[in-house]
Design an enzyme around this catalytic site. Structure first.
Site, PDB file in Angstrom:
ATOM      1  N   TYR A  55       0.836  -1.206   0.000  1.00  0.00           N
ATOM      2  CA  TYR A  55       0.000   0.000   0.000  1.00  0.00           C
ATOM      3  C   TYR A  55       0.870   1.254   0.000  1.00  0.00           C
ATOM      4  O   TYR A  55       0.621   2.189  -0.757  1.00  0.00           O
ATOM      5  CB  TYR A  55      -0.929   0.005   1.227  1.00  0.00           C
ATOM      6  CG  TYR A  55      -1.978   1.090   1.142  1.00  0.00           C
ATOM      7  CD1 TYR A  55      -3.240   0.827   0.626  1.00  0.00           C
ATOM      8  CD2 TYR A  55      -1.688   2.399   1.546  1.00  0.00           C
ATOM      9  CE1 TYR A  55      -4.190   1.822   0.518  1.00  0.00           C
ATOM     10  CE2 TYR A  55      -2.638   3.405   1.437  1.00  0.00           C
ATOM     11  CZ  TYR A  55      -3.889   3.115   0.928  1.00  0.00           C
ATOM     12  OH  TYR A  55      -4.826   4.109   0.818  1.00  0.00           O
ATOM     13  N   PHE A  60      -6.396  20.360 -24.595  1.00  0.00           N
ATOM     14  CA  PHE A  60      -7.083  19.090 -24.861  1.00  0.00           C
ATOM     15  C   PHE A  60      -8.463  19.121 -24.193  1.00  0.00           C
ATOM     16  O   PHE A  60      -8.668  19.883 -23.251  1.00  0.00           O
ATOM     17  CB  PHE A  60      -6.225  17.945 -24.323  1.00  0.00           C
ATOM     18  CG  PHE A  60      -6.819  16.590 -24.595  1.00  0.00           C
ATOM     19  CD1 PHE A  60      -6.927  16.124 -25.893  1.00  0.00           C
ATOM     20  CD2 PHE A  60      -7.272  15.787 -23.561  1.00  0.00           C
ATOM     21  CE1 PHE A  60      -7.490  14.882 -26.157  1.00  0.00           C
ATOM     22  CE2 PHE A  60      -7.822  14.544 -23.816  1.00  0.00           C
ATOM     23  CZ  PHE A  60      -7.939  14.094 -25.113  1.00  0.00           C
ATOM     24  N   ASP A  61      -9.399  18.307 -24.672  1.00  0.00           N
ATOM     25  CA  ASP A  61     -10.790  18.435 -24.173  1.00  0.00           C
ATOM     26  C   ASP A  61     -10.932  18.195 -22.668  1.00  0.00           C
ATOM     27  O   ASP A  61     -11.657  18.923 -21.999  1.00  0.00           O
ATOM     28  CB  ASP A  61     -11.773  17.576 -24.981  1.00  0.00           C
ATOM     29  CG  ASP A  61     -11.413  16.099 -25.021  1.00  0.00           C
ATOM     30  OD1 ASP A  61     -10.264  15.761 -24.710  1.00  0.00           O
ATOM     31  OD2 ASP A  61     -12.284  15.283 -25.370  1.00  0.00           O
ATOM     32  N   ASP A 109       1.551  19.688 -20.839  1.00  0.00           N
ATOM     33  CA  ASP A 109       0.627  18.571 -20.996  1.00  0.00           C
ATOM     34  C   ASP A 109       1.339  17.604 -21.940  1.00  0.00           C
ATOM     35  O   ASP A 109       1.516  17.883 -23.121  1.00  0.00           O
ATOM     36  CB  ASP A 109      -0.698  19.083 -21.566  1.00  0.00           C
ATOM     37  CG  ASP A 109      -1.740  17.983 -21.674  1.00  0.00           C
ATOM     38  OD1 ASP A 109      -1.393  16.812 -21.425  1.00  0.00           O
ATOM     39  OD2 ASP A 109      -2.888  18.287 -22.024  1.00  0.00           O
ATOM     40  N   ALA A 139       1.242  14.148 -22.962  1.00  0.00           N
ATOM     41  CA  ALA A 139       0.820  12.825 -23.448  1.00  0.00           C
ATOM     42  C   ALA A 139       1.759  12.276 -24.529  1.00  0.00           C
ATOM     43  O   ALA A 139       2.134  11.115 -24.502  1.00  0.00           O
ATOM     44  CB  ALA A 139      -0.602  12.900 -23.983  1.00  0.00           C
ATOM     45  N   LYS A 194      -0.462   7.040 -23.706  1.00  0.00           N
ATOM     46  CA  LYS A 194       0.038   7.349 -25.047  1.00  0.00           C
ATOM     47  C   LYS A 194       1.517   6.964 -25.123  1.00  0.00           C
ATOM     48  O   LYS A 194       1.812   5.789 -25.303  1.00  0.00           O
ATOM     49  CB  LYS A 194      -0.186   8.838 -25.372  1.00  0.00           C
ATOM     50  CG  LYS A 194      -1.625   9.179 -25.733  1.00  0.00           C
ATOM     51  CD  LYS A 194      -2.506   9.403 -24.547  1.00  0.00           C
ATOM     52  CE  LYS A 194      -3.850  10.008 -24.911  1.00  0.00           C
ATOM     53  NZ  LYS A 194      -4.220  11.110 -24.044  1.00  0.00           N
ATOM     54  N   HIS A 246     -19.263  14.683 -26.191  1.00  0.00           N
ATOM     55  CA  HIS A 246     -18.994  13.793 -27.326  1.00  0.00           C
ATOM     56  C   HIS A 246     -18.970  12.314 -26.947  1.00  0.00           C
ATOM     57  O   HIS A 246     -19.266  11.464 -27.765  1.00  0.00           O
ATOM     58  CB  HIS A 246     -17.696  14.190 -28.039  1.00  0.00           C
ATOM     59  CG  HIS A 246     -16.462  14.087 -27.205  1.00  0.00           C
ATOM     60  ND1 HIS A 246     -16.199  14.957 -26.178  1.00  0.00           N
ATOM     61  CD2 HIS A 246     -15.446  13.209 -27.223  1.00  0.00           C
ATOM     62  CE1 HIS A 246     -15.052  14.615 -25.621  1.00  0.00           C
ATOM     63  NE2 HIS A 246     -14.570  13.566 -26.225  1.00  0.00           N
TER      64      HIS A 246
HETATM   65  C1  LIG Z   1      -5.147  11.918 -23.606  1.00  0.00           C
HETATM   66  C2  LIG Z   1      -4.786  13.291 -23.247  1.00  0.00           C
HETATM   67  C3  LIG Z   1      -5.147  13.833 -21.999  1.00  0.00           C
HETATM   68  C4  LIG Z   1      -6.014  13.096 -21.001  1.00  0.00           C
HETATM   69  O1  LIG Z   1      -5.499  11.883 -20.634  1.00  0.00           O
HETATM   70  P1  LIG Z   1      -6.413  10.594 -20.281  1.00  0.00           P
HETATM   71  O2  LIG Z   1      -5.415   9.565 -19.939  1.00  0.00           O
HETATM   72  O3  LIG Z   1      -7.235  10.275 -21.464  1.00  0.00           O
HETATM   73  O4  LIG Z   1      -7.255  10.978 -19.107  1.00  0.00           O
HETATM   74  C5  LIG Z   1      -4.733  15.111 -21.719  1.00  0.00           C
HETATM   75  N1  LIG Z   1      -4.037  15.842 -22.602  1.00  0.00           N
HETATM   76  C6  LIG Z   1      -3.682  15.355 -23.808  1.00  0.00           C
HETATM   77  C7  LIG Z   1      -2.889  16.198 -24.751  1.00  0.00           C
HETATM   78  C8  LIG Z   1      -4.055  14.073 -24.181  1.00  0.00           C
HETATM   79  O5  LIG Z   1      -3.727  13.617 -25.390  1.00  0.00           O
END
Ligand SMILES: *Cc1c(COP(=O)(O)O)cnc(C)c1O
Length: 460
Positions: free
Chosen positions: A73, A125-126, A216, A218, A259, A451
């Site tokens: 844990y 990003f969304d 950000d 990813a 990713k 979406h």
């Molecule tokens: C996928 C993504 C996110 C969110 O990540 P999740 O793992 O889907 O929650 C944030 N910013 C970017 C640029 C992304 O491609």
């Protein structure tokens, strides 16, 4: 003598069967799914390009690492292995594992944002925009204008417009801007990269105004690949050296490990400031889990540590980005317009150019997405006005400059033969585009991130 052609730096140890279907079956299934491709079952899909997120194949080294996972844990050795990798790769001493990228956003924005704040960035990003707007803050888009011209060939088309950013920084009080978000690569603008120069200049601007820079991250490794192959002065540097230099400019990073981490689930937020870490810790414990596992199991942290190390090797990235480019090259041959140049993780078909006669109120990119599914069982995703949601104040539909159909390629999953099927299906639709004259209307939508769950009906 013939130069040997290029090949993947791995071979395949395990396979997974693909289901095929008839057009009649697909017509019934998509109607049942309310014309929302997220609502299809995966066995109703032949080639799944919905996302490259969490859909990659792990390597034998990653699977082996899972067996060494420590499920304690608190203070698990898996946590420390991942912490060491994060510190070595990104130079960030403090980190909190989370179950995915949006959870990292939730944790850090809970610590950073207050109502009314302004968060400038290059095409948030969304989920990032969702987390900002959910807190009654404003995401201000400062992407370069060239990103909206799908036919312009620019090496770094995802960049921050420094003049736009400086305007926001200069016109608002410092305490209203908790951070600037730089997304690498720029997913929403078509998987387009950001140059080291733009990273540096954005960071310098942030420092001048005393605002932290949040990356950000990813697709940080794909961004580093583009810096190596496109930016002067980086050709002889390793991907790992480039990644370290990119992150030397950042104060905070959020990452969806699904990713470029090549794992099926996971993420983290990392930072330089111990003070911020201490603030964020409580939100990790409330929303995710104790600080040494957050949203991840020990074995997942181990698979991620290996994934981050492996996917920052040139050969892995070269294979992937060449495959995405192959799809772009085939679409070029067939005359199908897409966002140029080919992005790192996906091809974004320009739906407005494919279906020029469809009014924007009938959801152009969504219409194309449904057509591609009907044609060949291929599932892409709309990056257009359904994704753009409504304006939080006026509640009017937002119609972005671009209506794109994203075909995201999962890492190490499909072969070049699958890519040829995808290109041929796009060509068939392009050739009968004049017959596609009506789109869809919304019959149900959620108030935020609509979406994923939207329901549609065909306009007749
Ligand atoms: C996928 C993504 C996110 C969110 O990540 P999740 O793992 O889907 O929650 C944030 N910013 C970017 C640029 C992304 O491609």
């Amino acid at each position: 003598m013939m130069t040997l052609p290029y090949a993947e730096p791995y071979k395949i140890k395990m396979t997974e069967a693909i289901r095929t279907s008839t057009r009649e079956e697909r017509e019934a299934w998509i109607r049942e799914a309310r014309y929302n491709l997220f609502k299809l079952r995966s066995d109703q899909v032949t080639i799944d390009l919905l996302t490259d997120s969490g859909t990659g194949s792990m390597s034998d080294r990653q699977w082996a690492a899972m067996m060494t996972g420590d499920e304690s844990y608190a203070g698990a050795s898996s946590y420390f292995r991942l912490k060491t990798t994060v510190a070595e790769l990104f130079g960030m001493p403090w980190f909190l594992p989370t179950h995915q990228g949006r959870a990292a956003e939730n944790v850090i924005f809970s610590a950073l944002l207050k109502e009314g704040d302004i968060v400038p960035g290059n095409s948030h990003f969304d989920t990032t925009k969702g987390h900002i707007e959910f807190r009654r803050c404003h995401a201000v888009d400062c992407t370069i204008d060239a990103a909206a011209d799908t036919q312009l060939e620019l090496p770094f088309k995802g960049e921050m417009d420094l003049a736009k950013l400086e305007k926001v920084l200069a016109e608002n009080p410092r305490e209203k801007i908790p951070c600037v978000v730089l997304t690498v690569t720029n997913n929403t603008a078509g998987g387009q990269p950001v140059s080291m120069r733009n990273i540096r200049e954005t960071a310098e601007l942030c420092r001048r105004y005393g605002v932290p820079l949040l990356m950000d991250s990813a697709r940080f490794a794909e961004n580093a690949y583009f810096i190596k192959t496109r930016e002067e002065g980086y050709a002889s540097k390793t991907i790992k050296e480039i990644v370290r230099e990119m992150y030397d400019w950042a104060d905070i990073m959020t990452i969806s490990a699904k990713k470029d981490g090549v794992v099926n689930m996971g993420g983290f937020v990392a930072m330089r400031s111990e003070e911020l870490y201490k603030k964020a810790m409580s939100f990790s414990i409330m929303f995710e889990g104790y600080v040494t596992y957050g949203g991840m199991s020990g074995r997942d942290m181990d698979a991620l540590a290996v994934g981050l190390d492996e996917n920052t090797e040139f050969g892995q990235l070269d294979t992937r980005i060449r495959q995405v480019r192959l799809l772009g090259d085939l679409l070029d041959q067939y005359g199908v317009p897409y966002q140029r140049p080919a992005g790192g993780h996906a091809i974004f078909v320009d739906a407005k150019k494919v279906l020029p006669n469809l009014p924007k109120e009938q959801f152009i990119a969504q219409t194309l997405a449904v057509e591609l599914y009907l044609e060949a069982g291929i599932r892409g995703v709309e990056i257009g006005s359904i994704l753009a949601d409504r304006d939080p104040e006026t509640h009017e539909n937002r119609y972005p400059a671009l209506e794109l159909l994203r075909l995201a390629i999962p890492r190490r999953v499909y072969t070049d033969n699958h890519i040829r099927v995808i290109a041929a299906a796009c060509r068939n639709i392009f050739e009968r585009r004049a017959e596609i004259t009506t789109g869809y209307r919304i019959t149900f939508e959620a108030p935020i991130l609509r979406h994923f769950t939207v329901e549609l009906d065909k306009i007749r």
